[in-house]
Every structure is written in C-alpha cells, then in structure tokens.
Design a protein around this motif. Structure first.
Motif, PDB file in Angstrom:
ATOM      1  N   UNK A 118     -13.818  -4.841 -12.321  1.00 27.95           N
ATOM      2  CA  UNK A 118     -13.827  -3.552 -11.601  1.00 27.95           C
ATOM      3  C   UNK A 118     -12.553  -3.591 -10.471  1.00 27.95           C
ATOM      4  N   UNK A 119     -12.764  -4.757  -9.767  1.00 29.56           N
ATOM      5  CA  UNK A 119     -11.568  -4.625  -8.665  1.00 29.56           C
ATOM      6  C   UNK A 119     -10.297  -4.700  -9.224  1.00 29.56           C
ATOM      7  N   UNK A 120     -10.085  -5.641 -10.159  1.00 32.26           N
ATOM      8  CA  UNK A 120      -8.807  -5.792 -10.714  1.00 32.26           C
ATOM      9  C   UNK A 120      -8.243  -4.639 -11.545  1.00 32.26           C
ATOM     10  N   UNK A 121      -9.120  -4.068 -12.237  1.00 26.32           N
ATOM     11  CA  UNK A 121      -8.660  -2.647 -13.121  1.00 26.32           C
ATOM     12  C   UNK A 121      -8.124  -1.724 -12.214  1.00 26.32           C
ATOM     13  N   UNK A 122      -9.059  -1.498 -11.006  1.00 26.70           N
ATOM     14  CA  UNK A 122      -8.755  -0.391 -10.096  1.00 26.70           C
ATOM     15  C   UNK A 122      -7.261  -0.799  -9.301  1.00 26.70           C
ATOM     16  N   UNK A 123      -7.084  -1.849  -9.005  1.00 25.16           N
ATOM     17  CA  UNK A 123      -5.997  -2.470  -8.592  1.00 25.16           C
ATOM     18  C   UNK A 123      -4.717  -1.960  -9.358  1.00 25.16           C
ATOM     19  N   UNK A 124      -4.970  -2.460 -10.846  1.00 20.30           N
ATOM     20  CA  UNK A 124      -3.590  -2.290 -11.664  1.00 20.30           C
ATOM     21  C   UNK A 124      -3.439  -0.780 -11.933  1.00 20.30           C
ATOM     22  N   UNK A 125      -4.581   0.061 -12.047  1.00 22.70           N
ATOM     23  CA  UNK A 125      -4.455   1.574 -12.130  1.00 22.70           C
ATOM     24  C   UNK A 125      -3.714   2.161 -11.141  1.00 22.70           C
ATOM     25  N   UNK A 126      -4.083   1.732 -10.003  1.00 18.57           N
ATOM     26  CA  UNK A 126      -3.660   2.306  -8.770  1.00 18.57           C
ATOM     27  C   UNK A 126      -2.322   1.948  -8.678  1.00 18.57           C
ATOM     28  N   UNK A 127      -1.874   0.610  -8.895  1.00 15.14           N
ATOM     29  CA  UNK A 127      -0.427   0.434  -8.763  1.00 15.14           C
ATOM     30  C   UNK A 127       0.530   1.184  -9.583  1.00 15.14           C
ATOM     31  N   UNK A 128       0.055   1.419 -10.956  1.00 17.70           N
ATOM     32  CA  UNK A 128       0.779   2.219 -12.146  1.00 17.70           C
ATOM     33  C   UNK A 128       0.801   3.679 -11.640  1.00 17.70           C
ATOM     34  N   UNK A 129      -0.334   4.120 -10.966  1.00 17.14           N
ATOM     35  CA  UNK A 129      -0.466   5.660 -10.472  1.00 17.14           C
ATOM     36  C   UNK A 129       0.706   5.841  -9.329  1.00 17.14           C
ATOM     37  N   UNK A 130       0.703   5.099  -8.388  1.00 17.62           N
ATOM     38  CA  UNK A 130       1.530   5.268  -7.518  1.00 17.62           C
ATOM     39  C   UNK A 130       3.063   5.091  -7.705  1.00 17.62           C
ATOM     40  N   UNK A 131       3.220   4.349  -8.652  1.00 22.92           N
ATOM     41  CA  UNK A 131       4.515   4.241  -9.153  1.00 22.92           C
ATOM     42  C   UNK A 131       5.023   5.564  -9.786  1.00 22.92           C
ATOM     43  N   UNK A 132       4.189   6.250 -10.541  1.00 21.78           N
ATOM     44  CA  UNK A 132       4.403   7.683 -11.137  1.00 21.78           C
ATOM     45  C   UNK A 132       4.314   8.938 -10.093  1.00 21.78           C
ATOM     46  N   UNK A 133       3.349   8.464  -9.302  1.00 19.35           N
ATOM     47  CA  UNK A 133       3.210   9.687  -8.246  1.00 19.35           C
ATOM     48  C   UNK A 133       4.288  10.012  -7.528  1.00 19.35           C
ATOM     49  N   UNK A 186      -3.564  -8.677  -5.383  1.00 13.69           N
ATOM     50  CA  UNK A 186      -2.111  -8.300  -5.783  1.00 13.69           C
ATOM     51  C   UNK A 186      -1.986  -6.903  -6.185  1.00 13.69           C
ATOM     52  N   UNK A 187      -2.791  -6.277  -7.117  1.00 14.18           N
ATOM     53  CA  UNK A 187      -2.908  -5.066  -7.536  1.00 14.18           C
ATOM     54  C   UNK A 187      -3.042  -3.905  -6.570  1.00 14.18           C
ATOM     55  N   UNK A 188      -4.173  -4.287  -5.525  1.00  9.69           N
ATOM     56  CA  UNK A 188      -4.099  -3.242  -4.459  1.00  9.69           C
ATOM     57  C   UNK A 188      -3.040  -3.338  -3.433  1.00  9.69           C
ATOM     58  N   UNK A 189      -2.680  -4.557  -3.297  1.00 13.59           N
ATOM     59  CA  UNK A 189      -1.384  -4.726  -2.114  1.00 13.59           C
ATOM     60  C   UNK A 189      -0.105  -4.134  -2.780  1.00 13.59           C
ATOM     61  N   UNK A 190       0.018  -4.366  -3.936  1.00 14.57           N
ATOM     62  CA  UNK A 190       1.149  -3.685  -4.678  1.00 14.57           C
ATOM     63  C   UNK A 190       1.065  -2.254  -4.549  1.00 14.57           C
ATOM     64  N   UNK A 191      -0.055  -1.450  -4.802  1.00 20.59           N
ATOM     65  CA  UNK A 191      -0.314  -0.016  -4.677  1.00 20.59           C
ATOM     66  C   UNK A 191      -0.020   0.423  -3.300  1.00 20.59           C
ATOM     67  N   UNK A 192      -0.492  -0.222  -2.169  1.00 23.78           N
ATOM     68  CA  UNK A 192      -0.047   0.091  -0.892  1.00 23.78           C
ATOM     69  C   UNK A 192       1.087  -0.192  -0.612  1.00 23.78           C
ATOM     70  N   UNK A 193       2.058  -1.082  -1.079  1.00 29.37           N
ATOM     71  CA  UNK A 193       3.268  -1.289  -0.880  1.00 29.37           C
ATOM     72  C   UNK A 193       4.083   0.072  -1.409  1.00 29.37           C
ATOM     73  N   UNK A 194       3.695   0.360  -2.761  1.00 30.90           N
ATOM     74  CA  UNK A 194       4.132   1.818  -3.145  1.00 30.90           C
ATOM     75  C   UNK A 194       3.956   2.938  -2.265  1.00 30.90           C
ATOM     76  N   UNK A 195       3.092   2.949  -2.050  1.00 31.90           N
ATOM     77  CA  UNK A 195       2.377   4.187  -1.220  1.00 31.90           C
ATOM     78  C   UNK A 195       3.342   4.243   0.009  1.00 31.90           C
ATOM     79  N   UNK A 196       3.296   3.212   0.770  1.00 31.47           N
ATOM     80  CA  UNK A 196       4.166   3.235   2.025  1.00 31.47           C
ATOM     81  C   UNK A 196       5.630   3.309   1.832  1.00 31.47           C
ATOM     82  N   UNK A 197       6.148   2.847   0.675  1.00 33.07           N
ATOM     83  CA  UNK A 197       7.354   3.010   0.216  1.00 33.07           C
ATOM     84  C   UNK A 197       7.735   4.515   0.347  1.00 33.07           C
ATOM     85  N   UNK A 198       6.881   5.111  -0.587  1.00 38.39           N
ATOM     86  CA  UNK A 198       6.744   6.493  -0.827  1.00 38.39           C
ATOM     87  C   UNK A 198       6.657   7.275   0.107  1.00 38.39           C
ATOM     88  N   UNK A 199       5.861   7.036   0.909  1.00 38.43           N
ATOM     89  CA  UNK A 199       5.544   7.978   2.178  1.00 38.43           C
ATOM     90  C   UNK A 199       6.906   7.927   3.337  1.00 38.43           C
TER      91      UNK A 199
END
Length: 203
Positions: A118-133, A186-199
C-alpha cells in the motif's frame, strides 16, 4: 537525472522495433495494451516467485523490462505513423498507472506484505500524479526527482533477477520486501520533490 530524461537519446535503438511493429500493422494503442499485458504477467510471476518457486522471479524481471521497453516503443510508433493524439497519450498514461499498481500488487502479494505494498503503490501513484498535475496547472510535465518510472522499472527488474539466487530474510524482510520499502520511501520523496518544484515554479 532519471532514466525518463534519456528517452530522446535511445530513439535510434528503437528503429528496428518500431519498423517491425509498423510492418505487421500494430498500432501505438495496441502496443500500449500489449505492454499492460506484460505487466499483468509480471505480477503473476512475482506472486509465484514469492509463494511457489523463486525461479519465477527471473521471468517476472524479464517481463518488467519488456513492459518498460514497449512503453517507450508505443510513443515512437505513434510518431512514425503520424498518429500521435491526446487520446493515445491518455490511454498510455492510464495503462502505465494500472501497470504500476498491478506490478507492485504482485510484489506485495508474493511476499504477503500488503501494508508495504500500500505504501509503495501510493508513493508511485503520487509521483506520477504530481508529474502530470504540474502540466494541468500550466507548467511542463515534470519527469524529474529521485526516481521516475523508467528508473523504477529498471530497479524492480534488477531486484527481481537478484531475488532468485538471494533468498532468506534480512532484518526481517526478504529482498522483495526491502524493494517495497525502497519504492515506498523513494516514491513519496519523489512526489514531494515534484510538488515543491511545481509550487516554486508557480510563484
């Protein structure tokens, strides 16, 4: 730098495969569906590797690499056939997300580590979501961060090959269990990286 950013440099290696698929009448959407089929088979093989015989991990790893390779080819084929479209891009991304979920689900089910899954798949999905959002709010699509999809598939495939000869538990987890921990963190960290980059880019 993630492997996703290297896609423009591997185009020459794709030509024989693109020409082959074009010759037999395969469409880019067909290749996307075929790639998803490889993900389903990989998930099944990961389950069998964890519950039946570790030799299945080798087949799972090969299928993961094949999924990643086909995911590169479908876009190249669309450009070759001059049929690139928003609909094709949508189908490709939807099937990629389902492929990610299915593969990680197979990893988790094989070692019965559902919470880690669950933790892995949510990290992966959020990484992809932040990339397209980022693209949805007016920026370019974001591929950067610690681990992109190409990196993730490469790591899953590599660990899959290692999981056959390297059995047993280490710190209470199998090699596949530690892979799930890695994907989660790493998935959640990557998602956060993409969020702060976009922000930051929107300020």
């Amino acid at each position: 730098m993630t492997l996703d950013q290297l896609r423009p440099y591997v185009s020459r290696f794709l030509d024989p495969f693109v020409e082959g698929f074009d010759r037999i009448g395969m469409t880019p959407d067909g290749v996307s569906v075929l790639a998803f089929g490889m993900a389903i088979l990989a998930a099944v093989a990961f389950v069998l590797g964890g519950r039946a015989d570790p030799i299945w991990y080798v087949g799972a790893a090969a299928l993961v690499f094949l999924n990643g390779w086909l995911d590169v080819i479908d876009g190249a084929l669309a450009r070759e056939q001059d049929v690139a479209s928003a609909g094709g891009d949508l189908l490709d991304h939807v099937l990629d997300r389902y492929a990610d979920i299915v593969i990680i689900g197979g990893l988790a089910a094989g070692v019965e580590s559902y919470f880690l899954g669950f933790l892995a798949v949510t990290g992966v999905v959020m990484t992809s979501y932040l990339g397209t959002q980022a693209q949805a709010v007016g920026l370019e699509r974001v591929y950067g961060g610690l681990v992109g999809r190409a990196d993730r598939l490469a790591i899953i495939g590599f660990v899959g090959f290692l999981a056959y000869p390297i059995e047993g538990t280490y710190g209470g987890l199998t090699l596949v269990g530690w892979l799930l921990v890695f994907l989660a963190v790493v998935g959640h960290l990557t998602a956060l990286q993409r969020f702060f980059y976009s922000w930051t880019a929107l300020e």
